[in-house]
Design a protein around this motif. Structure first.
Motif, PDB file in Angstrom:
ATOM      1  N   GLN A 191     -27.607  11.196  33.008  1.00 31.00           N
ATOM      2  CA  GLN A 191     -28.941  10.970  32.415  1.00 31.00           C
ATOM      3  C   GLN A 191     -28.646  11.035  30.643  1.00 31.00           C
ATOM      4  O   GLN A 191     -29.446  10.722  29.744  1.00 31.00           O
ATOM      5  CB  GLN A 191     -29.750  12.030  32.766  1.00 31.00           C
ATOM      6  N   ASN A 192     -27.824  11.918  30.157  1.00 32.59           N
ATOM      7  CA  ASN A 192     -27.588  12.441  28.922  1.00 32.59           C
ATOM      8  C   ASN A 192     -27.333  11.015  28.247  1.00 32.59           C
ATOM      9  O   ASN A 192     -27.823  11.134  26.833  1.00 32.59           O
ATOM     10  CB  ASN A 192     -26.531  13.433  28.697  1.00 32.59           C
ATOM     11  N   VAL A 193     -26.579  10.301  28.559  1.00 33.24           N
ATOM     12  CA  VAL A 193     -26.187   8.866  27.788  1.00 33.24           C
ATOM     13  C   VAL A 193     -27.363   8.036  27.710  1.00 33.24           C
ATOM     14  O   VAL A 193     -27.658   7.484  26.568  1.00 33.24           O
ATOM     15  CB  VAL A 193     -25.087   8.161  28.718  1.00 33.24           C
ATOM     16  N   ASN A 194     -28.349   7.957  28.670  1.00 34.43           N
ATOM     17  CA  ASN A 194     -29.596   7.158  28.471  1.00 34.43           C
ATOM     18  C   ASN A 194     -30.615   7.841  27.527  1.00 34.43           C
ATOM     19  O   ASN A 194     -31.514   6.997  27.319  1.00 34.43           O
ATOM     20  CB  ASN A 194     -29.974   6.890  29.875  1.00 34.43           C
ATOM     21  N   LYS A 195     -30.466   8.977  27.602  1.00 37.76           N
ATOM     22  CA  LYS A 195     -31.713   9.859  26.806  1.00 37.76           C
ATOM     23  C   LYS A 195     -31.268   9.759  25.145  1.00 37.76           C
ATOM     24  O   LYS A 195     -32.135   9.852  24.298  1.00 37.76           O
ATOM     25  CB  LYS A 195     -31.653  11.180  27.060  1.00 37.76           C
ATOM     26  N   VAL A 196     -30.179   9.658  24.873  1.00 38.03           N
ATOM     27  CA  VAL A 196     -29.665   9.733  23.471  1.00 38.03           C
ATOM     28  C   VAL A 196     -29.052   8.437  22.991  1.00 38.03           C
ATOM     29  O   VAL A 196     -28.358   7.661  23.670  1.00 38.03           O
ATOM     30  CB  VAL A 196     -28.416  11.034  23.390  1.00 38.03           C
ATOM     31  N   GLU A 197     -29.474   7.952  21.676  1.00 37.20           N
ATOM     32  CA  GLU A 197     -28.947   6.804  21.131  1.00 37.20           C
ATOM     33  C   GLU A 197     -27.569   6.847  20.674  1.00 37.20           C
ATOM     34  O   GLU A 197     -27.014   7.075  19.444  1.00 37.20           O
ATOM     35  CB  GLU A 197     -29.714   6.326  20.057  1.00 37.20           C
ATOM     36  N   THR A 198     -26.595   6.584  21.605  1.00 37.36           N
ATOM     37  CA  THR A 198     -25.299   6.867  21.205  1.00 37.36           C
ATOM     38  C   THR A 198     -24.298   5.788  21.048  1.00 37.36           C
ATOM     39  O   THR A 198     -23.357   5.798  20.468  1.00 37.36           O
ATOM     40  CB  THR A 198     -24.384   7.712  22.559  1.00 37.36           C
ATOM     41  N   ALA A 199     -24.936   4.471  21.771  1.00 36.66           N
ATOM     42  CA  ALA A 199     -24.519   3.125  21.685  1.00 36.66           C
ATOM     43  C   ALA A 199     -24.609   2.687  20.193  1.00 36.66           C
ATOM     44  O   ALA A 199     -25.618   2.897  19.260  1.00 36.66           O
ATOM     45  CB  ALA A 199     -24.898   2.161  22.508  1.00 36.66           C
ATOM     46  N   VAL A 200     -23.495   1.981  19.478  1.00 37.96           N
ATOM     47  CA  VAL A 200     -23.772   1.427  18.320  1.00 37.96           C
ATOM     48  C   VAL A 200     -23.444   0.241  18.088  1.00 37.96           C
ATOM     49  O   VAL A 200     -22.532  -0.532  18.495  1.00 37.96           O
ATOM     50  CB  VAL A 200     -22.784   2.108  17.217  1.00 37.96           C
ATOM     51  N   ARG A 201     -24.259  -0.863  17.489  1.00 39.89           N
ATOM     52  CA  ARG A 201     -24.123  -2.308  17.303  1.00 39.89           C
ATOM     53  C   ARG A 201     -23.969  -2.649  15.875  1.00 39.89           C
ATOM     54  O   ARG A 201     -24.908  -2.329  14.959  1.00 39.89           O
ATOM     55  CB  ARG A 201     -25.416  -3.032  17.941  1.00 39.89           C
ATOM     56  N   GLY A 202     -22.787  -3.336  15.661  1.00 36.13           N
ATOM     57  CA  GLY A 202     -22.575  -3.681  14.426  1.00 36.13           C
ATOM     58  C   GLY A 202     -22.712  -5.204  14.147  1.00 36.13           C
ATOM     59  O   GLY A 202     -22.231  -5.783  15.004  1.00 36.13           O
ATOM     60  N   THR A 203     -23.369  -5.558  12.868  1.00 33.41           N
ATOM     61  CA  THR A 203     -23.511  -7.005  12.738  1.00 33.41           C
ATOM     62  C   THR A 203     -23.034  -7.347  11.277  1.00 33.41           C
ATOM     63  O   THR A 203     -23.541  -6.829  10.622  1.00 33.41           O
ATOM     64  CB  THR A 203     -25.122  -7.271  12.919  1.00 33.41           C
ATOM     65  N   HIS A 204     -22.002  -8.346  11.373  1.00 30.50           N
ATOM     66  CA  HIS A 204     -21.487  -8.751  10.121  1.00 30.50           C
ATOM     67  C   HIS A 204     -22.588  -9.805   9.511  1.00 30.50           C
ATOM     68  O   HIS A 204     -22.779 -10.775   9.949  1.00 30.50           O
ATOM     69  CB  HIS A 204     -20.250  -9.414  10.303  1.00 30.50           C
ATOM     70  N   VAL A 205     -23.187  -9.354   8.477  1.00 33.63           N
ATOM     71  CA  VAL A 205     -24.378 -10.117   8.001  1.00 33.63           C
ATOM     72  C   VAL A 205     -24.056 -11.575   7.529  1.00 33.63           C
ATOM     73  O   VAL A 205     -24.536 -12.620   8.076  1.00 33.63           O
ATOM     74  CB  VAL A 205     -24.961  -9.241   6.720  1.00 33.63           C
ATOM     75  N   ALA A 206     -23.114 -11.796   6.937  1.00 31.87           N
ATOM     76  CA  ALA A 206     -22.504 -13.009   6.491  1.00 31.87           C
ATOM     77  C   ALA A 206     -22.421 -14.154   7.581  1.00 31.87           C
ATOM     78  O   ALA A 206     -22.757 -15.136   7.413  1.00 31.87           O
ATOM     79  CB  ALA A 206     -21.261 -13.092   5.755  1.00 31.87           C
TER      80      ALA A 206
END
Length: 204
Positions: free
Chosen positions: A126-141
């Motif tokens: 449950q702790n994983v789903n309650k907190v925004e721990t995942a990170v998405r990176g987007t290379h803008v160009a």
């Protein structure tokens, strides 16, 4: 530390040459490991038969690159009987190894990346789903995206995300560079059967 793009190609050679590309690639990776040269695969184009490649492209980085490049850059001759055409008289197969300077690639800049956090999904409690721990990176160009959610630490996921995104963007840029320079290589460094830089005698 020097960094280059290396491409092994069968040119327009038959299946035996495509097999030789795969075997030369394997030998180059072994030598790179012995010389502490870091290798990052970029693109493998498979051929008709299992374990055969039309071409193999990778990024090589290290302090011993000059000696490594000198050993392979040019035409490699592989002497072996054909595993695909029994009784075939030809035993000499040729592949080309070309080297491109990575300085032609755009310089990586962390400022070109947009970072977003989100809730991780999947196992972890449950702790994983309650907190925004995942990170998405987007290379803008380029629009290339990477999602990292390996750790419960947002900081660690950000680090992993940036590393993977940089590798993915560099691979894409390397592919474009090779495409642009491939025709030039074919025009100026066509497979010279009479002047190989290396001769290998081994079963295909």
């Amino acid at each position: 530390m020097k960094k280059v793009i290396i491409q092994i190609t069968s040119g327009k050679g038959p299946a035996e040459c495509c097999r030789a590309v795969a075997l030369v690639y394997k030998l180059m990776l072994k030598q790179a490991a012995r010389q502490a040269i870091k290798v990052q695969p970029v693109e493998i184009i498979s051929a008709e038969y299992k374990d055969t490649y039309k071409s193999a492209t990778f990024i090589a980085e290290g302090n011993e690159l000059n000696s490594f490049i000198t050993t392979w850059n040019g035409t490699v001759q592989w002497i072996a009987e054909s595993p695909y055409r029994k009784g075939h008289k030809r035993k000499n197969w040729f592949v080309g190894v070309a080297v491109f300077d990575v300085k032609a690639l755009p310089v990586w800049n962390d400022a070109d990346v947009r970072i977003e956090t989100c809730r991780a999904s999947g196992p972890g409690g449950q702790n994983v789903n309650k907190v925004e721990t995942a990170v998405r990176g987007t290379h803008v160009a380029t629009g290339i995206q990477v999602l990292a959610m390996d750790s419960r630490s947002q900081l660690e996921n950000k680090k992993l995300c940036m590393e993977r995104l940089q590798a993915k963007v560099m691979a894409r840029q390397a592919e474009h560079l090779v495409e642009q320079q491939q025709q030039q290589w074919l025009n100026h460094h066509a497979l010279e059967r009479g002047n190989p830089v290396k001769i290998i005698r081994e079963k295909l």
